[in-house]
Write an enzyme that holds these catalytic residues in place. Sequence first.
Site, short mmCIF file in Angstrom:
data_model
loop_
_atom_site.label_atom_id
_atom_site.label_comp_id
_atom_site.label_asym_id
_atom_site.label_seq_id
_atom_site.Cartn_x
_atom_site.Cartn_y
_atom_site.Cartn_z
N HIS A 178 -64.10 -5.72 64.26
CA HIS A 178 -63.42 -6.86 64.91
C HIS A 178 -63.21 -8.03 63.96
O HIS A 178 -62.39 -8.90 64.21
CB HIS A 178 -64.15 -7.27 66.19
CG HIS A 178 -65.41 -8.05 65.98
ND1 HIS A 178 -66.61 -7.44 65.70
CD2 HIS A 178 -65.67 -9.37 66.00
CE1 HIS A 178 -67.54 -8.36 65.58
NE2 HIS A 178 -67.00 -9.55 65.75
N GLU A 216 -76.00 -15.72 61.58
CA GLU A 216 -76.02 -15.90 63.04
C GLU A 216 -77.32 -16.60 63.42
O GLU A 216 -78.37 -16.32 62.83
CB GLU A 216 -75.98 -14.55 63.74
CG GLU A 216 -74.74 -13.74 63.46
CD GLU A 216 -74.80 -12.41 64.18
OE1 GLU A 216 -74.40 -12.36 65.34
OE2 GLU A 216 -75.26 -11.43 63.57
N ASP A 235 -75.25 -2.51 60.47
CA ASP A 235 -74.58 -3.27 61.53
C ASP A 235 -73.52 -4.22 60.98
O ASP A 235 -72.50 -4.46 61.62
CB ASP A 235 -75.65 -4.07 62.31
CG ASP A 235 -75.10 -4.75 63.54
OD1 ASP A 235 -74.43 -4.08 64.34
OD2 ASP A 235 -75.34 -5.98 63.71
N HIS A 240 -68.32 -5.21 58.32
CA HIS A 240 -67.72 -6.56 58.28
C HIS A 240 -67.72 -7.17 56.88
O HIS A 240 -66.70 -7.68 56.41
CB HIS A 240 -68.48 -7.51 59.22
CG HIS A 240 -68.53 -7.08 60.64
ND1 HIS A 240 -67.52 -6.39 61.26
CD2 HIS A 240 -69.48 -7.24 61.60
CE1 HIS A 240 -67.84 -6.16 62.52
NE2 HIS A 240 -69.03 -6.66 62.75
#
Length: 489
Positions: A178, A216, A235, A240
């Site tokens: 995404h 994060e 992950d 990403h």
Amino acid sequence: MPPACDFVVFGGTGDLALRKLLPALYLRDLEGQLPDTTRVIGVSHSPLDDENYRSDVRRALLEHVPTGSFDEAAVDRLLARLHHVRLDFTDPADWHLLHGLLKRHDPGDANPVRVFYLAVSQSLFGTICQRLDELGVVDDHARVVMEKPIGRDLESAREVNDAVGAVFDETQIFRIDHYLGKESVQNLLVTRFANTFLEPVWNAHWIDHVQITVAESLGVGDRGGYYDTAGAMRDMVQNHLLQLLCLVAMEPPTVASREDVRDEKLKVLKALKPMNPDDVDRATVRGVYAQGLVDGAPVPSYADDVPASDGRTESYVALKAEVNNWRWKGVPFYLRTGKRMDRRVSEIVVVFKKPPHAMFPHSEGAHEPNRLHIHLQPDEGMRMHMTAKEPGPGGIRLRPVSLDLSYAATFDQRLPEAYERLLMNVIRGNPTLFMRRDEVEAAWTWVEPILHRWAASPDRPKKYAAGTTGPTAAATLLERDGRAWQESD
Ligand code: BG6
């Protein structure tokens, strides 16, 4: 207008569907982008009828759609498109329910697009694709969507790709990362290739190093079960962060569409210098969060969040990568990502070299190298740090200043969520922003030796207090090279 479609979500009652997919479809519907005959079909184990499902989705929209975009009439329009099919994915007998519903698509649409979104465990991908094939619902207009990470290493990624590829052609397979749908990530391509002033200096002659940070402040939350089998490397880094690295490092594609962009990204992944065990020990840092304070409030440790963990899963990674090609030889790319950091920030920092000749050797004030900060989130924008003369009649005094571009201040409009763009691209059949099989496998090829070395090491991830910038070893990684992480300002 995109084509009419049946958008089928396997895992239709799950977190991803309720938090991201359905709100994204709603927001596109709000903009009038879903033709009247488009249907959204949630498939899950839950014994819900359409009405119950619609109530659940309404609640999810209330929670996850930005307040200013919540419109009762538009919500009702989306809810009217919704259906729920209860089925046990592994029970062949259950599948006729879905089959019946798909066959009832509005006869006015000659060839409706069928999107099958696999928001379920990867272990089910093969079975689901096989059943869809047996039902005869996979035609040229069908597409399948998979979420990252694809597999947990090269071999399992190949297995997943083979299983899905046995039914769908590669052109029908959409692997979502995404980050590629984020507005600011899209702008990275435009900044690089729709302007001329950066490209001549975008190389090892003028760039000292690049930093990519995805931090994060949240912990693993209720995803501990999944996360503990993955860790930050699988992950976040394998997908990403490496995708961001590719967009920074790739050569200009001929056109910004379809295979051209993916071809260029693949070349970067293949140019990543492989790490041997010594490199892994020297150039990577693993961390895991201990208790600490985030925004002034105490938060538990990773071990408290995931009591079943054996203590070997990393919630933080920092590493130094190198791209072995003409443009980037000798330019380190420092990547870091972690949960429970001091704040949520995703940023790319390009640090330029100092001017080749010091023309103001007797001037006062700091002479910092130029830095381009590309803020991906929150507060999308860019900041170029440069040096200016401080006004005054005396001698030259240098002062760091910045040129700022804030998206919010420049463009007075809502920035679409990544999933809005990505889902519409799936419906339209445009794969540019999705990872191709060879990209995923090239990324695993580079990541795997690091995972192997970590798995073989008696060391465990280093603890860092929640609410900080990570383990001290991450700072040392750069200090050894005479550099420091640029904390966003
Ligand atoms: C997901 C990861 O892909 O990205 C999550 O699985 C992470 O662990 C999330 O929290 C971060 O996405 P964003 O868009 O909030 O930066």
